[in-house]
Design a protein around this motif. Structure first.
Motif, short mmCIF file in Angstrom:
data_model
loop_
_atom_site.label_atom_id
_atom_site.label_comp_id
_atom_site.label_asym_id
_atom_site.label_seq_id
_atom_site.Cartn_x
_atom_site.Cartn_y
_atom_site.Cartn_z
N UNK A 57 0.82 -1.21 0.00
CA UNK A 57 0.00 0.00 0.00
C UNK A 57 0.85 1.26 0.00
N UNK A 58 0.22 2.40 -0.33
CA UNK A 58 0.98 3.64 -0.45
C UNK A 58 1.60 4.09 0.87
N UNK A 59 0.87 4.01 1.96
CA UNK A 59 1.41 4.47 3.24
C UNK A 59 2.68 3.72 3.61
N UNK A 60 2.65 2.40 3.45
CA UNK A 60 3.84 1.59 3.76
C UNK A 60 4.97 1.91 2.78
N UNK A 61 4.62 2.16 1.53
CA UNK A 61 5.63 2.49 0.51
C UNK A 61 6.31 3.81 0.84
N UNK A 62 5.51 4.82 1.16
CA UNK A 62 6.06 6.13 1.48
C UNK A 62 6.99 6.05 2.69
N UNK A 63 6.55 5.33 3.72
CA UNK A 63 7.38 5.18 4.92
C UNK A 63 8.71 4.52 4.56
N UNK A 64 8.66 3.48 3.76
CA UNK A 64 9.85 2.73 3.37
C UNK A 64 10.83 3.62 2.61
N UNK A 65 10.30 4.40 1.65
CA UNK A 65 11.17 5.23 0.82
C UNK A 65 11.72 6.43 1.57
N UNK A 66 10.91 7.03 2.43
CA UNK A 66 11.41 8.16 3.23
C UNK A 66 12.50 7.69 4.20
N UNK A 67 12.31 6.53 4.78
CA UNK A 67 13.30 5.99 5.70
C UNK A 67 14.61 5.71 4.96
N UNK A 68 14.51 5.16 3.74
CA UNK A 68 15.71 4.89 2.95
C UNK A 68 16.45 6.19 2.64
N UNK A 69 15.69 7.21 2.24
CA UNK A 69 16.30 8.50 1.92
C UNK A 69 16.99 9.10 3.13
N UNK A 70 16.38 8.95 4.30
CA UNK A 70 16.98 9.48 5.53
C UNK A 70 18.32 8.80 5.81
N UNK A 71 18.35 7.48 5.67
CA UNK A 71 19.60 6.75 5.93
C UNK A 71 20.67 7.11 4.90
N UNK A 72 20.28 7.23 3.64
CA UNK A 72 21.24 7.60 2.60
C UNK A 72 21.77 9.01 2.81
N UNK A 73 20.88 9.90 3.22
CA UNK A 73 21.28 11.29 3.47
C UNK A 73 22.26 11.37 4.63
N UNK A 74 21.97 10.62 5.68
CA UNK A 74 22.87 10.63 6.84
C UNK A 74 24.25 10.09 6.46
N UNK A 75 24.26 9.02 5.65
CA UNK A 75 25.55 8.50 5.22
C UNK A 75 26.29 9.52 4.36
N UNK A 76 25.56 10.21 3.50
CA UNK A 76 26.20 11.23 2.65
C UNK A 76 26.79 12.36 3.50
N UNK A 77 26.05 12.78 4.51
CA UNK A 77 26.53 13.86 5.39
C UNK A 77 27.77 13.40 6.15
N UNK A 78 27.69 12.17 6.69
CA UNK A 78 28.84 11.64 7.43
C UNK A 78 30.08 11.52 6.56
N UNK A 79 29.87 11.09 5.32
CA UNK A 79 30.99 10.94 4.38
C UNK A 79 31.61 12.30 4.07
#
Length: 362
Positions: free
Chosen positions: A336-358
C-alpha cells in the motif's frame, strides 16, 4: 497398383479463422498525442540521470516503483501524484521512477494489460488501449516523473518509446532474440531480469547481445515491414528477481551475480526486484527484501544501483469483477501507499545521513 490421389484444400486465412483488424501506426498515434518540446527535453534529461546512476556518476539510489499493472486510469494518476510529491522531497538521495506497466505476461491465459483490454471485459479494444496508455504516460511526465514499463510486444514498444526513461525485459523474454534485438535499438537504459531458474547467465548473454548492433526484421513507424538496423545499447543492467529455487537478493547471491557479470566483461551494476520470487509473491515481505538490499548498499556495495517495488494506493490484489475496490491491483499483490512512502522516506533518511557523514569525514 492403383492409387487414389486426394486433393488437399488450399489453406487460406478464412479457413484458419484468423481475423485481423488494422491499428493506427505508431507514427499516427504519436502525431495524435505528440510529446511537447519541453517534455521531450525532460525525457532526455531523465534518461541521462538514470545513465549517470548506472555509470557511478550519480550516487543516488534508483527506485522503480508503482502498480504491478495499471488497470484504472484514475487510481494510477492519483498514485502518480503522490509519487511525484515524494520524489521532490527525497530527490537528493533517491531517483524515483513511475512503474507504468500496460502489458502483462500470462503463463496461460488471463488479462493481458491496459494496452490489450482497457475495458477489462475481454473486448480487447487495443486501439483505445494504446491511446489510453500513451495519454496516461504523458500525464505522468507532466507531473515530472520518469516513466518505466516492461516491453512484451516489440510492435507495441514503438507507440511509447519516446516517453520512457527505463525499460524492463522480463524473466521469460530475456532469452528471446527478438527482445535482445529490440533492446539493442532502444535509446534508454534497459534492465534484463534473471531467468526463471534464478541464474544470471541468460541475462548476461542478453546484455552482451543487446550491446551489439543488429540487423533484424521489424516494422517502421508507419507500420510497414522493414529491415531494422540497431546501433547497440551500452546502458543495460541486471535485475535480480529470484527464481524457482527461491530468492537471490542476499549478500551471497549478489556477490555471485557480481562475479558472473565480471566474468562476462559486463559492467557490474544490478538492481533487485523486491517482488516476485524474492518476496515469495507476498507483497508485505517486500520491505524486508528492500531493507536487506539497502543495508548492502549502505555497507558499501555500490554495484547495487537500485530496487523495484510493486506498490499501489492500497495493499493486496483482487480478481477482475463488477465490484472492484479502488486502488487495489488486479494482478500481483502490491504494497500500500502508506507503507511504501514510509519505506522510501526511511531509505532517503539513511542515505542522506551517510552522505553527510561521508562529507564530514572527507
Amino acid at each position: 497398383m492403383n492409387a487414389t490421389v486426394c486433393a488437399l484444400p488450399t489453406a487460406t486465412p478464412e479457413s484458419k479463422n484468423v481475423l485481423t483488424q488494422r491499428l493506427p501506426s505508431a507514427a499516427q498515434l504519436k502525431q495524435q498525442l505528440p510529446l511537447s518540446a519541453l517534455l521531450c527535453n525532460q525525457v532526455s534529461e531523465q534518461r541521462q540521470a538514470i545513465r549517470a546512476i548506472l555509470n557511478g556518476e550519480d550516487a543516488r539510489l534508483l527506485i522503480v516503483v508503482g502498480p504491478c499493472s495499471i488497470h484504472d486510469p484514475q487510481s494510477a494518476l492519483e498514485y502518480a501524484s503522490h509519487l511525484a510529491a515524494l520524489a521532490r522531497d527525497i530527490s537528493e538521495d533517491v531517483l524515483l521512477v513511475m512503474r507504468a506497466y500496460i502489458e502483462k505476461p500470462r503463463t496461460t491465459v488471463g488479462w493481458k494489460g491496459l494496452a490489450y483490454d482497457p475495458h477489462l471485459d475481454g473486448s480487447d479494444d487495443m486501439a483505445h488501449g494504446l491511446t489510453l496508455s500513451r495519454e496516461l504516460m504523458i500525464e505522468m511526465l507532466r507531473m515530472g516523473l520518469p516513466v518505466a514499463t516492461e516491453v512484451l510486444q516489440p510492435i507495441a514498444a514503438g507507440y511509447f518509446d519516446d516517453l520512457l526513461g527505463w525499460v524492463a525485459i522480463g524473466a521469460r523474454t530475456t532469452e528471446s532474440q527478438i527482445h535482445r534485438e529490440m533492446a539493442s535499438g532502444l535509446d534508454l537504459p534497459v534492465g534484463f531480469k534473471n531467468g526463471t531458474d534464478g541464474g544470471v547467465s541468460i541475462a548476461c548473454d542478453a546484455m552482451r547481445s543487446a550491446a551489439h548492433s543488429h540487423r533484424h526484421f521489424g516494422v517502421d513507424d508507419r507500420g510497414h515491414p522493414a529491415i531494422v538496423l540497431t546501433p547497440g545499447n551500452p546502458d543495460t543492467h541486471l535485475v535480480l528477481r529470484g527464481g524457482h529455487s527461491g530468492p537471490n537478493y542476499d549478500c551471497a547471491h549478489v556477490a555471485k551475480a557480481r562475479a558472473g557479470l565480471e566474468k562476462n566483461g559486463i559492467p557490474v551494476r544490478l538492481m533487485v526486484d523486491c517482488s516476485h520470487a524474492n518476496s515469495g509473491k507476498d507483497p508485505l515481505r517486500q520491505p524486508d527484501v528492500f531493507n536487506n538490499v539497502l543495508a548492502q548498499r549502505l555497507a558499501g556495495d555500490d554495484s547495487v544501483i537500485g530496487m523495484m517495488l510493486e506498490s499501489h494506493l492500497f495493499e493486496g490484489c483482487q480478481p477482475l469483477s463488477d465490484d472492484m475496490r479502488y486502488g487495489v491491483s488486479v494482478t500481483d499483490g502490491c504494497l500500500g501507499w502508506e507503507a511504501t512512502e514510509h519505506l522510501l522516506r526511511n531509505a532517503a533518511t539513511q542515505l542522506r545521513q551517510q552522505r553527510i557523514n561521508t562529507n564530514v569525514i572527507g
